[in-house]
Design an enzyme around this catalytic site. Structure first.
Site, short mmCIF file in Angstrom:
data_model
loop_
_atom_site.label_atom_id
_atom_site.label_comp_id
_atom_site.label_asym_id
_atom_site.label_seq_id
_atom_site.Cartn_x
_atom_site.Cartn_y
_atom_site.Cartn_z
N CYS A 203 3.32 0.90 -1.68
CA CYS A 203 4.03 1.41 -2.87
C CYS A 203 3.99 0.43 -4.05
CB CYS A 203 5.49 1.72 -2.53
SG CYS A 203 5.63 2.86 -1.16
N HIS B 212 8.68 3.20 -9.07
CA HIS B 212 7.89 3.90 -8.06
C HIS B 212 8.66 5.14 -7.63
CE1 HIS B 212 6.07 5.04 -4.36
NE2 HIS B 212 7.05 4.54 -3.61
N ASN C 155 5.99 11.60 -3.14
CA ASN C 155 5.70 10.16 -3.19
C ASN C 155 4.20 9.94 -3.05
OD1 ASN C 155 5.36 7.43 -2.57
ND2 ASN C 155 7.17 7.33 -1.25
#
Ligand code: ACO
Length: 321
Positions: A105, A248, A278
């Site tokens: 991430c 993020h 995501n």
């Protein structure tokens, strides 16, 4: 900046036909409404190529202007070599160097900091920085895999980074804590234990993400504000001076917790998790590219990019757009 998402929209309702889940459960806990999945025949490198071509076009660069590639992904096309060299060939570039980054991430932020350091050292002038993922093929679309299958989507973003007169990238902060490695990971294939991969391990779900959701949540809401404060301080700025924050896109509840802790208004914080889920290394460059397109980020704005994820790793970059 440039970004690219596959056309195929997969809604929460679509997933509820494959596993025991519901639109309500997913929306309430994550904010995700739909995500994009690639069709057969499209790879992570293909998404990266499309995003890169848009970024190159906007920067007014030809492929021959690129001195180096940094490619962040946790879902590479092959176990090795990395996606960087695949992208180089697909873009029809010369034999420039290509480095893959595996910090999940935080991949794009780590890559941006690396690009900045290379350019400041004089080693390279123009670097293509890419974050891209194809998660859909690795998720377990069953009841056993539902805790993570509903979270992730496919997508790519890219940035053309070069030296400028005046302010650009101002500061970076990069952190990691391997004590939490197994709280969010894909266990197999892997060479840390035998066998490299077996049918039983595939059956047991070892090739899909495994996550301790509560531990991730607890650490994320602590580390995001910490690392944002750290880059602001490094560059001699205050939170009040921040024009835009690109966190993020892990989970709308994490973003909301960070936003309210920092006292920032909603319009100053990027949020597209409801549309894309995501996308890990793709999430920050996609969100920044969209924010620039929408005029939410304007020339001269003070912008912070911040991420937390597997490793655990957490990182932030502060920049003057
Ligand atoms: N649909 C329906 N029910 C589900 C699903 C699903 N997709 N997944 C799990 N459940 C069930 C569980 O089995 C459990 O059932 P039980 O009570 O009968 O055992 C119940 O829902 C509650 O599960 P919890 O894990 O306790 O759910 P929680 O409220 O903690 O929410 C979540 C889970 C959303 C993952 C939460 O922990 C979270 O937000 N964690 C942060 C993790 C995250 O955002 N990760 C993204 C990747 S990492 C990153 O990018 C930073």
């Amino acid at each position: 900046m440039g970004h690219h998402l596959p056309d195929r929209v997969v809604t929460n309702h679509d997933l509820s036909r494959l596993m025991d889940t519901s639109d309500e459960w997913i929306r309430e806990r994550t904010g995700i409404v739909e995500r994009r999945f690639v069709d057969e025949g499209t790879s992570c490198t293909d998404l990266a190529e499309a995003a890169s071509r848009k970024a190159l076009d906007r920067a007014g660069w030809s492929v021959d202007d690129v001195d180096f590639i940094l490619f962040a992904t946790l879902s590479p096309d092959l176990y090795f070599p990395g996606n960087g060299v695949l992208l180089q060939t697909q873009l029809g570039m010369g034999h420039v160097g290509a480095l893959d980054l595996r910090t999940q991430c935080t991949g794009f932020v780590y890559a941006l900091a690396t690009a900045d350091a290379y350019i400041r050292s004089g080693m390279y002038r123009r670097i293509l920085v890419v974050g891209a993922e194809v998660h859909s093929r690795g998720l377990r679309m069953t009841n056993e895999g539902r805790d993570t299958a509903v979270l992730f989507g496919d997508g790519a973003g890219a940035a053309c980074v070069e030296a400028v007169d005046g302010e650009g990238l101002l500061a970076h902060a990069l952190h990691g804590d391997g004590a939490h490695a197994l709280d969010l990971c894909i266990r197999k294939p892997g060479l840390g234990s035998s066998p490299f991969i077996s049918p039983e391990q595939i059956e047991a779900g070892d090739t899909a993400p495994s996550m301790n959701g509560r531990e991730v949540f607890k650490n994320a809401v602590r580390r995001f504000p910490e690392v944002i404060a750290e880059v602001l301080e490094k560059a001699g700025h205050t939170p009040e001076e921040l024009d835009f924050l690109v966190p993020h896109q892990a989970n709308a509840r994490i973003t909301e917790a960070v936003r309210s802790r920092m006292g920032m208004p909603e319009e100053k914080v990027a949020s597209n998790i409801h549309r894309y889920g995501n996308t890990t290394a793709g999430s920050i460059p996609i969100a920044l590219s969209e924010a620039v397109e929408a005029g939410q980020v304007k020339r001269g704005d003070l912008v912070c990019l911040a991420a937390f994820g597997a490793g655990f790793t957490w990182a932030a970059s502060l920049l003057r757009w």
